[in-house]
Design an enzyme around this catalytic site. Structure first.
Site, PDB file in Angstrom:
ATOM      1  N   GLU A 119      66.641   4.524  17.262  1.00 24.56           N
ATOM      2  CA  GLU A 119      66.872   5.759  16.525  1.00 24.56           C
ATOM      3  C   GLU A 119      67.233   6.899  17.481  1.00 24.56           C
ATOM      4  OE1 GLU A 119      64.515   5.378  12.447  1.00 24.56           O
ATOM      5  OE2 GLU A 119      63.181   5.898  14.099  1.00 24.56           O
ATOM      6  N   CYS A 134      68.123  14.028  20.778  1.00 25.89           N
ATOM      7  CA  CYS A 134      67.026  13.260  21.374  1.00 25.89           C
ATOM      8  C   CYS A 134      67.458  11.799  21.430  1.00 25.89           C
ATOM      9  CB  CYS A 134      65.783  13.448  20.502  1.00 25.89           C
ATOM     10  SG  CYS A 134      64.361  12.508  21.089  1.00 25.89           S
ATOM     11  N   CYS A 141      58.795  -0.162  23.484  1.00 21.72           N
ATOM     12  CA  CYS A 141      58.251   0.421  24.727  1.00 21.72           C
ATOM     13  C   CYS A 141      57.155  -0.496  25.243  1.00 21.72           C
ATOM     14  CB  CYS A 141      57.688   1.818  24.435  1.00 21.72           C
ATOM     15  SG  CYS A 141      57.211   2.737  25.928  1.00 21.72           S
ATOM     16  N   CYS A 145      50.932   4.185  24.187  1.00 26.51           N
ATOM     17  CA  CYS A 145      50.173   5.410  24.019  1.00 26.51           C
ATOM     18  C   CYS A 145      49.625   5.403  22.601  1.00 26.51           C
ATOM     19  CB  CYS A 145      51.066   6.618  24.283  1.00 26.51           C
ATOM     20  SG  CYS A 145      51.811   6.559  25.924  1.00 26.51           S
ATOM     21  N   CYS A 148      51.408   7.195  19.544  1.00 24.53           N
ATOM     22  CA  CYS A 148      52.874   7.099  19.430  1.00 24.53           C
ATOM     23  C   CYS A 148      53.291   5.881  18.610  1.00 24.53           C
ATOM     24  CB  CYS A 148      53.478   7.024  20.833  1.00 24.53           C
ATOM     25  SG  CYS A 148      55.253   6.733  20.835  1.00 24.53           S
ATOM     26  N   CYS A 372      58.682  14.053  16.931  1.00 27.51           N
ATOM     27  CA  CYS A 372      58.210  13.411  18.165  1.00 27.51           C
ATOM     28  C   CYS A 372      57.232  12.295  17.854  1.00 27.51           C
ATOM     29  CB  CYS A 372      57.418  14.403  19.015  1.00 27.51           C
ATOM     30  SG  CYS A 372      58.334  15.776  19.596  1.00 27.51           S
TER      31      CYS A 372
HETATM   32  N1  SAH Z   1      58.336   7.709  26.821  1.00 25.10           N
HETATM   33  C1  SAH Z   1      58.573   9.059  27.161  1.00 25.10           C
HETATM   34  C2  SAH Z   1      59.555   9.771  26.253  1.00 25.10           C
HETATM   35  C3  SAH Z   1      59.433   9.557  24.762  1.00 25.10           C
HETATM   36  S1  SAH Z   1      58.117  10.271  23.870  1.00 25.10           S
HETATM   37  C4  SAH Z   1      57.278   9.812  27.215  1.00 25.10           C
HETATM   38  O1  SAH Z   1      56.275   9.304  26.754  1.00 25.10           O
HETATM   39  O2  SAH Z   1      57.284  10.903  27.766  1.00 25.10           O
HETATM   40  C5  SAH Z   1      58.464  12.020  23.726  1.00 25.10           C
HETATM   41  C6  SAH Z   1      57.188  12.868  23.556  1.00 25.10           C
HETATM   42  O3  SAH Z   1      56.582  12.717  22.250  1.00 25.10           O
HETATM   43  C7  SAH Z   1      56.117  12.470  24.555  1.00 25.10           C
HETATM   44  O4  SAH Z   1      55.527  13.596  25.118  1.00 25.10           O
HETATM   45  C8  SAH Z   1      55.147  11.743  23.676  1.00 25.10           C
HETATM   46  O5  SAH Z   1      53.891  11.686  24.254  1.00 25.10           O
HETATM   47  C9  SAH Z   1      55.194  12.559  22.414  1.00 25.10           C
HETATM   48  N2  SAH Z   1      54.615  11.890  21.251  1.00 25.10           N
HETATM   49  C10 SAH Z   1      54.458  10.554  21.064  1.00 25.10           C
HETATM   50  N3  SAH Z   1      53.879  10.325  19.869  1.00 25.10           N
HETATM   51  C11 SAH Z   1      53.669  11.521  19.281  1.00 25.10           C
HETATM   52  C12 SAH Z   1      53.132  11.923  18.004  1.00 25.10           C
HETATM   53  N4  SAH Z   1      52.731  11.035  17.123  1.00 25.10           N
HETATM   54  N5  SAH Z   1      53.094  13.231  17.733  1.00 25.10           N
HETATM   55  C13 SAH Z   1      53.550  14.143  18.615  1.00 25.10           C
HETATM   56  N6  SAH Z   1      54.092  13.835  19.819  1.00 25.10           N
HETATM   57  C14 SAH Z   1      54.138  12.529  20.153  1.00 25.10           C
HETATM   58 FE1  SF4 Z   2      56.270   4.766  25.156  1.00 26.75          FE
HETATM   59 FE2  SF4 Z   2      55.593   6.362  23.145  1.00 26.75          FE
HETATM   60 FE3  SF4 Z   2      54.082   6.288  25.336  1.00 26.75          FE
HETATM   61 FE4  SF4 Z   2      56.501   7.428  25.441  1.00 26.75          FE
HETATM   62  S1  SF4 Z   2      54.749   8.126  24.229  1.00 26.75           S
HETATM   63  S2  SF4 Z   2      55.639   5.979  26.940  1.00 26.75           S
HETATM   64  S3  SF4 Z   2      57.631   6.110  24.012  1.00 26.75           S
HETATM   65  S4  SF4 Z   2      54.438   4.583  23.922  1.00 26.75           S
END
Ligand code: SAH
Ligand code: SF4
Length: 387
Positions: A119, A134, A141, A145, A148, A372
């Protein structure tokens, strides 16, 4: 220390290569030109007996004019155009779906030749004719996290340079933004945030190649100052990113103790907060004019106390930083709640009082799961069905 880091870097790159995409070639043997570096394009044409200026012409048509049909490349003579069309293609990803949110955020589900999907999101500025695209760098991935949605999807594969550049070009097609505006002219698609699906520093080579193409002044010409790459903290690759690409850096911090960060950003077990912040201190080009963005997702009762805000101030001492407070965006089955507005505001106030700019990011495109951390595709399932 530096030996250790370079060994670690080699290991990361070798592992990343295992997830590389299939060759960008059509079943009929035609080669995809999008995503080739300038040197590679010159070499492809040299193999046909063509001089380097031909590569320059093609580069202009592909990346400045945005043309996908060789017949439209009118500065190239007819027979040559036909010859190129026999051997090459200038493609775009197929948009399997396009959704536009009530707040004008647009999300594409792009499908690649092997059926895998990612996406991409465009977030227009509501007060000016500009906006951020974006882009994703991986299908799924490897990191997971806890907050996420992408993290619940296993890594299927890396995206190739063609697929990373292709997301931006297809988004530009959607708004008719060709030819590429020159640097001083306004752009509707004015910045890129590498914050979609995947960890860009675990797909460094393809991401770097794609960003170099996008930054090339004779093509798309988006300056490195308009590009921000977000990492969850792949420390050994951060230096290279700064030295070689010089783009803005965003770091997903989200916690101020290793204990909590180990749990919600599991990569922290490998690269703990101190090492991560040391890498930020070293990041080339970071200055008060070009600050590092720290992303901090606001999780109710988990990481949002005033004491944590004060600890954040202490940790960031000496780093030219700004802090983006991101209200947690829920997804189906997600285990957290967004902090209350009041709590987020008092967290922000502590950061502001310490002199940090700390905007509270307003969620965009939540109604179409484009905010995000909400991106995810079905690609895993497709893969299982094939296997
Ligand atoms: N993998 C990279 C880039 C993609 S995520 C990273 O983790 O930095 C982009 C941002 O969205 C990151 O800061 C991530 O931690 C945040 N993010 C992930 N899940 C989220 C959620 N459910 N609500 C708000 N931000 C989130
Ligand atoms: Fe991967 Fe989501 Fe963690 Fe970014 S925030 S490193 S996309 S699992």
């Amino acid at each position: 220390m530096s030996d250790l880091t370079s060994t670690e870097r080699e290991r990361i790159l070798a592992k990343s290569a295992l997830f590389n995409p299939p060759e960008a070639t059509l079943p009929d043997g035609r080669r995809e030109l999008v995503g080739l570096s300038r040197e590679e394009l010159v070499a492809e044409l040299a193999a046909l007996g063509e001089k380097p200026f031909r590569a320059k012409q093609l580069w202009h048509w592909i990346y400045h004019q945005g043309v996908t049909d060789f017949a439209a490349m009118t500065s190239i003579a007819g027979p040559m155009r036909a010859k190129l069309a026999e051997r090459f293609t200038v493609g775009r990803p197929e948009a399997a779906t396009v959704q536009t949110s009530s707040d004008e955020t647009r999300k594409w589900l792009f499908r690649w030749r092997d059926g895998q999907e990612v996406e991409t999101v465009y977030i227009p500025d509501r007060h000016a004719d500009r906006g951020a695209v974006c882009i994703s760098t991986q299908v799924g991935c490897t990191l997971s996290c806890r907050f996420c949605h992408t993290g619940t999807q296993k890594l299927v594969r890396n995206l190739g340079a063609a697929e990373i550049v292709g997301q931006f070009m297809a988004a530009r097609d959607s708004y008719g933004e060709w030819p590429s505006p020159k640097d001083d002219q306004p752009r509707l698609l004015s910045t890129i945030v590498v914050m979609g699906m995947g960890e860009p520093l675990y797909n460094y080579e393809n991401t770097a190649k794609a960003l170099r193409i996008i930054m090339d002044g004779e093509g798309i010409g988006l300056s490195r100052r308009r590009i921000t790459l977000s990492t969850s903290g792949v420390v050994p690759m951060m230096d290279r990113c700064g030295q070689e690409l010089g783009v803005n850096l965003a770091v997903s911090l989200h916690a101020v103790t290793d204990e909590l960060r180990d749990e919600i950003v599991p990569l922290n077990r490998k690269y703990p907060i101190k090492e991560l912040l040391d890498a930020c201190r070293r990041y080339p080009g970071a200055s008060n004019a070009r600050r590092i963005t720290f992303e901090y997702v606001m999780l109710r009762g988990v990481n949002d106390s005033e004491a944590e805000a004060r600890e954040l101030v202490r940790l960031l001492q000496g780093i030219p930083a700004k802090i983006n407070l991101i209200p947690f965006n829920p997804w189906p089955g997600s285990p957290y709640q967004t902090s209350t507005y009041e709590q987020t505001a008092s967290f922000a106030a502590i950061l502001n009082d310490a002199g940090y700019s700390s905007p509270i990011r307003r969620p965009r495109g939540r109604d179409i799961l484009a905010a995000c951390g909400q991106l995810k595709t079905e690609s895993e399932r497709v893969r299982r069905a094939v296997a």
